[in-house]
Design a protein around this motif. Structure first.
Motif, PDB file in Angstrom:
ATOM      1  N   ALA A 231       0.624  -1.125   0.110  1.00 41.41           N
ATOM      2  CA  ALA A 231      -0.151   0.136  -0.068  1.00 41.41           C
ATOM      3  C   ALA A 231       0.983   1.259   0.044  1.00 41.41           C
ATOM      4  N   LEU A 232       1.995   1.346   0.259  1.00 39.39           N
ATOM      5  CA  LEU A 232       3.110   2.487   0.699  1.00 39.39           C
ATOM      6  C   LEU A 232       3.903   2.514  -0.367  1.00 39.39           C
ATOM      7  N   ALA A 233       4.016   1.535  -1.239  1.00 38.78           N
ATOM      8  CA  ALA A 233       4.997   1.667  -2.585  1.00 38.78           C
ATOM      9  C   ALA A 233       4.591   1.061  -3.924  1.00 38.78           C
ATOM     10  N   PRO A 234       4.899   1.259  -4.890  1.00 39.63           N
ATOM     11  CA  PRO A 234       4.404   0.584  -6.026  1.00 39.63           C
ATOM     12  C   PRO A 234       5.057  -0.973  -6.010  1.00 39.63           C
ATOM     13  N   PRO A 235       4.457  -1.877  -6.580  1.00 41.29           N
ATOM     14  CA  PRO A 235       4.816  -3.217  -6.441  1.00 41.29           C
ATOM     15  C   PRO A 235       6.412  -3.459  -6.985  1.00 41.29           C
ATOM     16  N   ASP A 236       7.116  -2.985  -7.966  1.00 40.67           N
ATOM     17  CA  ASP A 236       8.417  -3.123  -8.344  1.00 40.67           C
ATOM     18  C   ASP A 236       8.938  -1.749  -8.586  1.00 40.67           C
ATOM     19  N   MET A 237       9.812  -1.351  -7.747  1.00 39.31           N
ATOM     20  CA  MET A 237      10.529  -0.144  -7.856  1.00 39.31           C
ATOM     21  C   MET A 237      12.076  -0.516  -8.250  1.00 39.31           C
ATOM     22  N   TYR A 238      12.374  -1.600  -8.532  1.00 38.63           N
ATOM     23  CA  TYR A 238      13.858  -2.299  -8.749  1.00 38.63           C
ATOM     24  C   TYR A 238      14.272  -1.327 -10.170  1.00 38.63           C
ATOM     25  N   PRO A 239      13.637  -1.217 -11.233  1.00 43.93           N
ATOM     26  CA  PRO A 239      13.935  -0.196 -12.358  1.00 43.93           C
ATOM     27  C   PRO A 239      14.202   1.195 -11.668  1.00 43.93           C
ATOM     28  N   LEU A 240      13.357   1.682 -11.031  1.00 44.04           N
ATOM     29  CA  LEU A 240      14.053   3.015 -10.288  1.00 44.04           C
ATOM     30  C   LEU A 240      15.164   3.029  -9.582  1.00 44.04           C
ATOM     31  N   PHE A 241      15.370   1.989  -8.852  1.00 38.12           N
ATOM     32  CA  PHE A 241      16.605   1.812  -7.884  1.00 38.12           C
ATOM     33  C   PHE A 241      17.696   1.665  -8.858  1.00 38.12           C
ATOM     34  N   ARG A 242      17.505   0.886  -9.988  1.00 39.64           N
ATOM     35  CA  ARG A 242      18.681   0.731 -10.665  1.00 39.64           C
ATOM     36  C   ARG A 242      19.090   1.960 -11.514  1.00 39.64           C
ATOM     37  N   ALA A 243      18.107   2.750 -11.977  1.00 40.75           N
ATOM     38  CA  ALA A 243      18.288   3.996 -12.264  1.00 40.75           C
ATOM     39  C   ALA A 243      19.023   4.941 -11.412  1.00 40.75           C
ATOM     40  N   LEU A 244      18.598   4.921 -10.077  1.00 45.36           N
ATOM     41  CA  LEU A 244      19.164   5.932  -8.995  1.00 45.36           C
ATOM     42  C   LEU A 244      20.614   5.237  -8.957  1.00 45.36           C
ATOM     43  N   ALA A 245      20.916   4.163  -8.975  1.00 51.10           N
ATOM     44  CA  ALA A 245      22.242   3.627  -8.719  1.00 51.10           C
ATOM     45  C   ALA A 245      23.221   3.928  -9.793  1.00 51.10           C
ATOM     46  N   LYS A 246      22.933   3.891 -10.967  1.00 48.57           N
ATOM     47  CA  LYS A 246      23.621   4.163 -12.191  1.00 48.57           C
ATOM     48  C   LYS A 246      24.565   5.408 -12.025  1.00 48.57           C
ATOM     49  N   ASP A 247      25.871   5.393 -12.123  1.00 45.02           N
ATOM     50  CA  ASP A 247      26.788   6.406 -12.428  1.00 45.02           C
ATOM     51  C   ASP A 247      26.382   7.619 -11.473  1.00 45.02           C
ATOM     52  N   ARG A 248      26.465   7.250  -9.890  1.00 50.08           N
ATOM     53  CA  ARG A 248      26.328   8.210  -9.261  1.00 50.08           C
ATOM     54  C   ARG A 248      26.311   7.507  -7.660  1.00 50.08           C
ATOM     55  N   PRO A 249      27.212   8.217  -6.727  1.00 50.63           N
ATOM     56  CA  PRO A 249      27.197   7.904  -5.350  1.00 50.63           C
ATOM     57  C   PRO A 249      25.910   7.581  -4.740  1.00 50.63           C
ATOM     58  N   LEU A 250      25.895   6.363  -4.037  1.00 48.18           N
ATOM     59  CA  LEU A 250      24.645   6.076  -3.458  1.00 48.18           C
ATOM     60  C   LEU A 250      25.084   5.242  -2.054  1.00 48.18           C
ATOM     61  N   LEU A 251      24.232   5.694  -1.206  1.00 52.07           N
ATOM     62  CA  LEU A 251      24.552   5.013   0.135  1.00 52.07           C
ATOM     63  C   LEU A 251      23.318   4.223   0.514  1.00 52.07           C
ATOM     64  N   LEU A 252      23.225   3.141   1.132  1.00 54.57           N
ATOM     65  CA  LEU A 252      22.052   2.642   2.015  1.00 54.57           C
ATOM     66  C   LEU A 252      22.408   2.581   3.512  1.00 54.57           C
ATOM     67  N   VAL A 253      21.599   3.091   4.202  1.00 59.73           N
ATOM     68  CA  VAL A 253      21.821   3.244   5.811  1.00 59.73           C
ATOM     69  C   VAL A 253      20.515   2.188   6.151  1.00 59.73           C
ATOM     70  N   ARG A 254      20.980   1.384   6.868  1.00 56.01           N
ATOM     71  CA  ARG A 254      19.809   0.329   7.589  1.00 56.01           C
ATOM     72  C   ARG A 254      20.053   0.324   8.802  1.00 56.01           C
TER      73      ARG A 254
END
Length: 307
Positions: A231-254
């Motif tokens: 209910a809080l997110a589209p069912p598949d956001m991996y394409p957007l995640f991969r686009a975000l991760a492409k050619d730029r610094p990215l950090l996941l804090v968990r």
């Protein structure tokens, strides 16, 4: 550290607000570093960054901590079904235009990270680097159910003690080591004083799309359709995640005990984006405040790498 209030309007004219922290220690001849835009979670507001934003500003970067529409000093939307990441991402595009920002570093907590991912489909060139704070392209149904369970429910308390007790009851599992003083400070980020009582600083109707999605999922199951649906997110956001991760610094804090990004999800994210930096905050759930030593050290590293 002081800030100024920055106001802008959405494409349909809704007044929106951000806290604007000026960069510190920047000399006249020094090349200006890119600004940082901080975006909070579903039921939160710009106050979540009141300790983190000054630290970032002290590195020589302007910081804009956003009140997403329906939260804090931003106006409430007359159409509650507009409360979703697509609308919020469009509001960030309007912010960039109003503030004269071509490119920035984004820090997104929970829903703020979803907004950042959606932004890759609207204005990918605006994202120089990003921090995803305890959020990703998939989310644990355990954490989603917990968040959906309290969003838009209780909103007003007559005494400050009751407000603090509510903040603790909702969030104690995520911050088991917090003291009474910590909970008092935490509640001050969540509540506004109004008419002799205390109200949560968000429009209860932000829950409308969540409830609609839950009802649609329940109807689908009753009719023999597929189970679940987030209910809080589209069912598949991996394409957007991969686009975000492409050619730029990215950090996941968990958060080490997060119920929204579990270890298996974190591993899948790291496999999908091998260059992504990773930091885990022990003993903290959803979501880290980003002032924890592990989180701040990782953010400092990303800021050194970003333009």
């Amino acid at each position: 550290m002081s800030f100024t209030d920055f106001f802008w309007t959405s494409h349909e004219g809704l007044p929106l607000h951000a806290r604007d922290y000026a960069p510190m220690g920047v000399s006249g001849g020094e090349t200006q570093k890119l600004p940082v835009i901080c975006i909070h979670g579903l039921t939160r507001n710009a106050r979540d960054f009141e300790n983190q934003a000054p630290r970032i500003a002290a590195t020589g970067r302007r910081v804009l901590a956003v009140d997403v529409r329906g939260r804090g000093l931003s106006a409430r939307d007359p159409n509650p079904m507009n409360y979703h990441p697509g609308t919020y991402a469009a509001d960030i595009v309007s912010l960039l235009q109003a503030a004269g920002i071509d490119k920035a570093v984004f820090v997104g907590t929970s829903m703020g990270g979803l907004i950042t991912m959606v932004l890759t489909s609207l204005k990918p060139e605006a994202i120089a680097a990003a921090v995803l704070n305890d959020v990703g392209p998939e989310l644990s149904p355990v954490g989603l159910a917990r968040i959906a369970g309290y969003t838009g429910m209780a909103s007003r308390f007559e005494t400050w003690d009751d407000a603090v007790a509510y903040a603790k009851a909702i969030n104690e599992a995520a911050f088991p080591a917090y003291s009474a003083e910590d909970w008092d400070a935490f509640a001050r980020c969540l509540f506004d004083e109004a008419d002799g009582g205390y109200v949560l600083a968000y429009d209860p109707d932000i829950s409308a799309p969540i409830k609609a999605a839950a009802e649609a999922a329940a109807k689908s199951q009753a009719e023999g359709g597929p189970k679940g649906g987030q209910a809080l997110a589209p069912p598949d956001m991996y394409p957007l995640f991969r686009a975000l991760a492409k050619d730029r610094p990215l950090l996941l804090v968990r958060g080490g005990i997060s119920d929204l990004i579990d270890p298996a999800i974190a591993e899948r994210m790291r496999a999908a984006a091998p260059h992504m930096a990773y930091a885990e905050v022990p003993g903290v759930g959803h979501a880290p405040m980003l002032t924890e030593p592990e989180a701040w050290a990782a953010i400092e590293n990303l800021l050194r790498e970003a333009p």
